[in-house]
Design an enzyme around this catalytic site. Structure first.
Site, PDB file in Angstrom:
ATOM      1  N   CYS A 112      40.939  44.183  38.201  1.00 41.22           N
ATOM      2  CA  CYS A 112      41.566  44.218  36.874  1.00 41.22           C
ATOM      3  C   CYS A 112      40.950  45.290  35.979  1.00 41.22           C
ATOM      4  O   CYS A 112      41.624  45.838  35.108  1.00 41.22           O
ATOM      5  CB  CYS A 112      41.472  42.856  36.211  1.00 41.22           C
ATOM      6  SG  CYS A 112      39.797  42.189  36.105  1.00 41.22           S
ATOM      7  N   LYS A 148      42.860  25.812  41.526  1.00 40.26           N
ATOM      8  CA  LYS A 148      44.063  26.252  42.247  1.00 40.26           C
ATOM      9  C   LYS A 148      43.841  27.699  42.684  1.00 40.26           C
ATOM     10  O   LYS A 148      43.982  28.628  41.890  1.00 40.26           O
ATOM     11  CB  LYS A 148      45.292  26.122  41.339  1.00 40.26           C
ATOM     12  CG  LYS A 148      46.631  26.287  42.084  1.00 40.26           C
ATOM     13  CD  LYS A 148      47.016  27.727  42.184  1.00 40.26           C
ATOM     14  CE  LYS A 148      48.255  27.922  43.027  1.00 40.26           C
ATOM     15  NZ  LYS A 148      48.422  29.327  43.454  1.00 40.26           N
ATOM     16  N   GLU A 197      42.441  35.640  31.434  1.00 40.09           N
ATOM     17  CA  GLU A 197      41.963  36.994  31.748  1.00 40.09           C
ATOM     18  C   GLU A 197      43.079  37.647  32.541  1.00 40.09           C
ATOM     19  O   GLU A 197      43.306  37.307  33.697  1.00 40.09           O
ATOM     20  CB  GLU A 197      40.644  36.945  32.531  1.00 40.09           C
ATOM     21  CG  GLU A 197      39.911  38.279  32.547  1.00 40.09           C
ATOM     22  CD  GLU A 197      40.295  39.164  33.722  1.00 40.09           C
ATOM     23  OE1 GLU A 197      41.146  40.072  33.508  1.00 40.09           O
ATOM     24  OE2 GLU A 197      39.776  38.956  34.813  1.00 40.09           O
ATOM     25  N   GLU A 226      50.107  48.234  35.398  1.00 45.23           N
ATOM     26  CA  GLU A 226      49.006  47.862  36.286  1.00 45.23           C
ATOM     27  C   GLU A 226      49.525  47.848  37.725  1.00 45.23           C
ATOM     28  O   GLU A 226      50.353  47.008  38.094  1.00 45.23           O
ATOM     29  CB  GLU A 226      48.441  46.494  35.925  1.00 45.23           C
ATOM     30  CG  GLU A 226      47.228  46.135  36.772  1.00 45.23           C
ATOM     31  CD  GLU A 226      46.619  44.793  36.418  1.00 45.23           C
ATOM     32  OE1 GLU A 226      45.387  44.690  36.357  1.00 45.23           O
ATOM     33  OE2 GLU A 226      47.399  43.831  36.209  1.00 45.23           O
TER      34      GLU A 226
END
Length: 499
Positions: free
Chosen positions: A302, A191, A267, A401
């Site tokens: 990330c 996906k 993750e 973040e």
């Protein structure tokens, strides 16, 4: 290799065939609803394609097909050497179509063509090839037993694996997950993010050309709150591997618990500390690396070194070097091979970055440079990398973040303060340490609660090294042989001999 010119890549766009259908059961199909969603080029805000919008019905069809072929053993019971052959063919096809894949990646999410063509696509092929070569070299175990007993410890594929991947490295992150999963003998449903589905759809074409059994690999473009949720809740999905935000990662864990307790490997987010001591071997090089750590891929990484910890005695000198280094990262047309900083993936992400820059100033941080939207004449979503000074580690620009080119500089006086501040985060994905004292580097690295530590460089590692995080940065590891732990079950078979 020679990358050519911007004009060459622009001409290639005119000749490009853009994939837009789902891949289910070995066939390219429209979604059951016949609905589509718009895929936009972030460099000019223009429509690239209308892509099949899958939903729950399509998830059911893909899972049914994947489960059926797994039970039949068309792939799951092939020898490792047979699976290796198919995966190597797929890697070769990725190399063969590298220009097309790189162009799709750049058009879809805005990264510079230089990065797509020289880093992302070759790395994706290398990942497929690495796991292909690894799978027939992994042995089972024999338990130490009495002479009339035999204990066999073997690995088996887990079943139907779903991979939900992000928009920042669309093909590479997909390959990090599908390569070990397929190599181990699983059926896989990919996906991709709705913000960058195109290389996943092109990958499906290459899988078909590589003669994988129909139903072993599927691609479902669509939204996370429909397709992703349905996959996470489906009782016949046996494992789910995800890269994305911590917020979504937590939702997926809940869905797994509400359904069949499928294995969930995550993750998630990061707010990585990059720690520069006064005795760093080369401050100029460290400054260049600090700029790259936040500007590469537009900061949409990330592991971006978004918290820059600088020893107090060198703060003024070092931040001056960082400012100069960041000035080299100028936003521009991603199709220009000379450009190193592309477009932000979409208007929503650009707005988020701008809001955090405003918030940083309100919190009392000093905006030393950048942070302005630029290149608006191109019609896309470009922003100058921002550098904040006088940042407190408790500020949201140092804790949240942002996923953009926003660097928060924080001072420290000694190793203990650096470690305490670096660890004062919900995340624990990666960190950098800059010092000439290897004793200090080793001791600090051991104290950092992160999955990867880079000494006197940033963004290190290759396929041989596991990648993942501590705390709310995730569960499990991508890359290396450790990735097989996510996609296999361990079985013990015990024999007792008579006589």
């Amino acid at each position: 290799m020679e990358l050519g010119t911007k004009a060459m890549w622009e001409q290639a766009v005119e000749q490009l065939s853009i994939p837009n259908q789902a891949y289910i059961g070995g066939e390219f199909v429209c979604s059951q609803s016949k609905q589509t969603f718009s895929c936009i080029n972030p460099a000019n805000n223009q429509l690239l394609s209308e892509v099949a919008l899958c939903d729950v019905a399509d998830v059911h069809n893909a899972v049914t097909s994947a489960s059926k072929v797994f039970q039949q053993g068309d792939w799951s019971r092939q020898s490792p050497q047979q699976r290796k052959k198919s995966l190597l063919k797929l890697a070769d096809l990725i190399d063969k179509h590298a220009d097309t894949l790189a162009l799709l990646e750049t058009l879809d999410m805005g990264k510079p063509i230089k990065d797509s063509r020289l880093l992302d696509i070759p790395s994706a092929a290398n990942c497929i090839r690495w796991y292909a070569e690894a799978i027939d070299k992994i042995y089972g175990e024999i338990a130490p037993t009495a002479e009339n007993q035999l204990g066999l410890i073997t690995r088996e594929p887990i079943g139907v694996v779903t991979a939900i991947v992000p928009w920042n490295f669309p093909l590479l992150m997909a390959c990090w997950k599908i390569a070990p999963a397929l190599a181990a003998g699983n059926s896989v449903i990919l996906k991709p993010s709705e913000k960058s589905p195109l290389t996943a759809l092109k990958l499906a074409e290459l899988v078909a050309e590589a003669d994988f059994p129909p139903g072993v690999f599927h691609v479902l473009p669509g939204y996370g709150h429909t397709v992703g949720k349905a996959l996470a809740l489906h009782p016949h999905v046996d494992a789910l591997a995800f890269t994305g935000s911590t917020t979504v990662a937590k939702q997926l864990l809940m869905y797994a618990g509400q359904s069949n307790m499928k294995r969930v490997w995550l993750e998630a987010g990061g707010k990585s500390p990059n720690i520069v001591f006064a005795d760093a071997p080369d401050l100029a090089y460290a400054a260049e690396a600090a700029a790259s750590a936040i500007c590469f891929n537009q900061g949409e990484v990330c592991t971006a070194g978004s918290r820059l910890f600088v020893e107090k005695s060198i703060t003024k000198e070092f931040l001056s070097l960082v400012r100069k280094a960041m000035n080299k990262w100028q936003p521009g047309n991603p199709l220009d091979p000379e450009v190193t900083l592309g477009a932000i993936v979409d208007a929503q992400q650009l707005k988020k970055i701008q809001q955090y820059i405003e918030l940083g100033e309100k919190e009392g941080a000093e905006l030393l440079q950048g942070g302005q939207r630029v290149r608006q004449e191109l019609g896309g979503f470009f922003i100058q990398p921002a550098l904040f000074g006088n940042v407190e580690n408790t500020m949201r620009v140092a804790q949240d973040e942002i996923f953009g080119p926003v660097l928060a500089a924080i001072t420290f006086t000694d190793s203990n303060e650096a470690v305490n501040q670096a660890n004062d985060s919900q995340y624990g994905l990666a960190a950098g340490i800059w010092t000439s004292d290897l004793n200090k580097a080793h001791l600090v690295a051991k104290q950092l609660k992160v999955g990867s530590v880079w000494i006197n460089h940033y963004f290190g590692g290759d396929m041989t090294a596991p990648f993942g995080g501590y705390k709310q940065s995730g569960i499990g590891r991508d890359k290396s042989l450790h990735a097989f732990d996510k996609y296999t079950e361990i079985k013990t078979t015990w024999f007792s001999f008579q006589g």
